[in-house]
Design an enzyme around this catalytic site. Structure first.
Site, PDB file in Angstrom:
ATOM      1  N   TRP A   1       0.812  -1.217   0.000  1.00 25.00           N
ATOM      2  CA  TRP A   1       0.000   0.000   0.000  1.00 25.00           C
ATOM      3  C   TRP A   1       0.843   1.264   0.000  1.00 25.00           C
ATOM      4  O   TRP A   1       0.449   2.266  -0.607  1.00 25.00           O
ATOM      5  CB  TRP A   1      -0.994  -0.022   1.158  1.00 25.00           C
ATOM      6  CG  TRP A   1      -2.090  -1.010   0.889  1.00 25.00           C
ATOM      7  CD1 TRP A   1      -2.310  -2.200   1.519  1.00 25.00           C
ATOM      8  CD2 TRP A   1      -3.077  -0.925  -0.156  1.00 25.00           C
ATOM      9  NE1 TRP A   1      -3.377  -2.847   0.946  1.00 25.00           N
ATOM     10  CE2 TRP A   1      -3.868  -2.099  -0.079  1.00 25.00           C
ATOM     11  CE3 TRP A   1      -3.372   0.018  -1.143  1.00 25.00           C
ATOM     12  CZ2 TRP A   1      -4.932  -2.347  -0.949  1.00 25.00           C
ATOM     13  CZ3 TRP A   1      -4.432  -0.223  -2.005  1.00 25.00           C
ATOM     14  CH2 TRP A   1      -5.195  -1.387  -1.905  1.00 25.00           C
TER      15      TRP A   1
ATOM     16  N   ASP B   1      -1.489   6.898   6.212  1.00 22.47           N
ATOM     17  CA  ASP B   1      -2.617   6.061   5.827  1.00 22.47           C
ATOM     18  C   ASP B   1      -2.832   5.086   6.984  1.00 22.47           C
ATOM     19  O   ASP B   1      -2.036   4.185   7.205  1.00 22.47           O
ATOM     20  CB  ASP B   1      -2.284   5.322   4.532  1.00 22.47           C
ATOM     21  CG  ASP B   1      -3.364   4.332   4.110  1.00 22.47           C
ATOM     22  OD1 ASP B   1      -4.358   4.174   4.845  1.00 22.47           O
ATOM     23  OD2 ASP B   1      -3.203   3.709   3.043  1.00 22.47           O
TER      24      ASP B   1
ATOM     25  N   LYS C   1     -12.588  -1.295   7.645  1.00 18.81           N
ATOM     26  CA  LYS C   1     -11.864  -2.264   8.457  1.00 18.81           C
ATOM     27  C   LYS C   1     -12.216  -2.120   9.943  1.00 18.81           C
ATOM     28  O   LYS C   1     -12.695  -3.053  10.569  1.00 18.81           O
ATOM     29  CB  LYS C   1     -10.362  -2.114   8.216  1.00 18.81           C
ATOM     30  CG  LYS C   1     -10.004  -2.293   6.736  1.00 18.81           C
ATOM     31  CD  LYS C   1      -8.558  -1.993   6.445  1.00 18.81           C
ATOM     32  CE  LYS C   1      -8.275  -1.975   4.942  1.00 18.81           C
ATOM     33  NZ  LYS C   1      -8.515  -3.264   4.279  1.00 18.81           N
TER      34      LYS C   1
END
Length: 361
Positions: free
Chosen positions: A103, A173, A197
């Protein structure tokens, strides 16, 4: 609700039972108004109250200082790979990125068209088995910002704290570990996180941005991509994801009642330790991450005998242990242990892993 399975999916992920039950109750009749929660009007008094409460609860949970704004935006985390450089860096400026896996790599690739990306530290030479030690970061004091991915959902590496980047704004992030531990928000210039999440339904992103950074937006950026515009309109510049924000607010309320992020942190360590203990005691399972960088949220592991993988997944499903298949980029297995996963779920998986090895190892 019927018998509850343990959903180890990486996202959209398991939700707290209390929140699901609340949503179910109001699905057809929201607060006794005679319409569905899916029909919640964003200009209604109900939604004004929902948005205000959600912001207040999140501010309290993370101890967000008044210097930082909280936004509820569309689209998950990925749009912010571009929105961050558009809002925080002028054309020709550079930004430092810490490369810890899939990511952070995605974030760098998207940003590279908009800012000069400098890799200030990378774990690529060790196949992303750790977070690079802070002492080895080669930071540029003139960088527009420093970007990290605080938990790599696929690789299973996680920062163990809030790194100090001096006067250069730190951007993170936090999609897969927000609300799972206390953080020093004042140390960050900007935090963004997809909701699917630890917070709520997919398609919603949380942004926490320091007020003074709003002035950095470059010329020509479309209004819908300006953090300042969303602050000005209180997350309502375009029609907000009203249902998703309502559910997020229910999750914030649930976490506060359950003891807040301090309690979430305690439980998350206990859950992760159960799975890692089963792996470390095994001759069948492998986790390739250095112990100091192991994620509490996402535990990837592999079977030394790949031919057993489908048998492992089939047996897990029969026991109500679902969505353990690893990401398509890596294969293997992955157990995601977000806040809504109860300790009993982690214990059930650890017990199954031990039993499976006894029968098949």
């Amino acid at each position: 609700m019927g018998e509850r399975a343990y959903n180890f999916g990486a996202g959209p992920a398991m939700m707290p039972d209390a929140v699901i039950e609340r949503v179910a109750r109001e699905w057809q009749d929201f607060r006794g108004e005679g319409y569905s929660a899916m029909e919640l009007g964003h200009r209604s008094e109900h939604f004004a109250d929902i948005l205000a409460r959600a912001k207040a609860d999140l501010r309290a949970l993370l101890d967000v200082p008044e210097s930082h704004h909280i936004l509820f935006l569309h689209g998950g985390a990925t749009p912010h790979f571009a929105m961050v450089p558009l809002n925080l860096a002028q054309p020709g400026e550079s930004a430092d990125y810490i490369h810890t896996g899939y990511w952070s790599d995605k974030a760098m690739a998207e940003a590279s068209a908009l800012v000069n990306v400098r890799i200030a530290a990378s774990a690529a030479d060790s196949e992303f088995d750790r977070v690079p030690d802070r002492a080895g970061w080669q930071l540029d004091p003139a960088a527009a910002y420093v970007h990290i991915c605080s938990n790599e959902t696929i690789g299973g590496v996680e920062y163990d704290g809030d790194p100090d980047t001096g006067n250069v704004p730190l951007v993170a992030d936090m999609s897969s570990n927000i609300l799972s531990r206390p953080i020093d928000v004042a140390r960050y210039g900007l935090i963004y996180a997809g909701a699917q999440k630890n917070i709520g339904p997919a398609g919603l992103a949380i942004v926490i941005v320091r007020d003074d950074l709003l002035e950095r937006v470059r010329a020509g950026v479309p209004s819908v991509m300006k953090y300042a515009r969303h602050v000005e309109w209180d997350s309502m510049y375009n029609t907000p994801a009203a249902f998703a924000i309502w559910v997020a607010g229910l999750v914030f309320e649930h976490v506060r009642k359950a003891g807040g992020v301090t309690e979430m942190a305690r439980i998350s360590v206990e859950k992760a330790q159960k799975i890692y203990a089963a792996i470390d005691a095994s001759s069948l399972y492998i986790n390739r991450i250095q112990p100091a960088s192991r994620s509490r949220m996402n535990v990837p592991f592999f079977l030394r005998e790949p031919r057993l993988e489908q048998r492992f997944l089939d047996g897990a499903r029969r026991r109500g242990l679902l969505n353990l298949k690893g990401h398509r980029a890596t294969g293997g297995m992955r157990a995601s242990l977000y806040n809504a996963m109860p300790l009993a779920g982690a214990q059930a998986l650890a017990d199954y892993m031990t039993e499976f090895e006894r029968k098949n190892g």
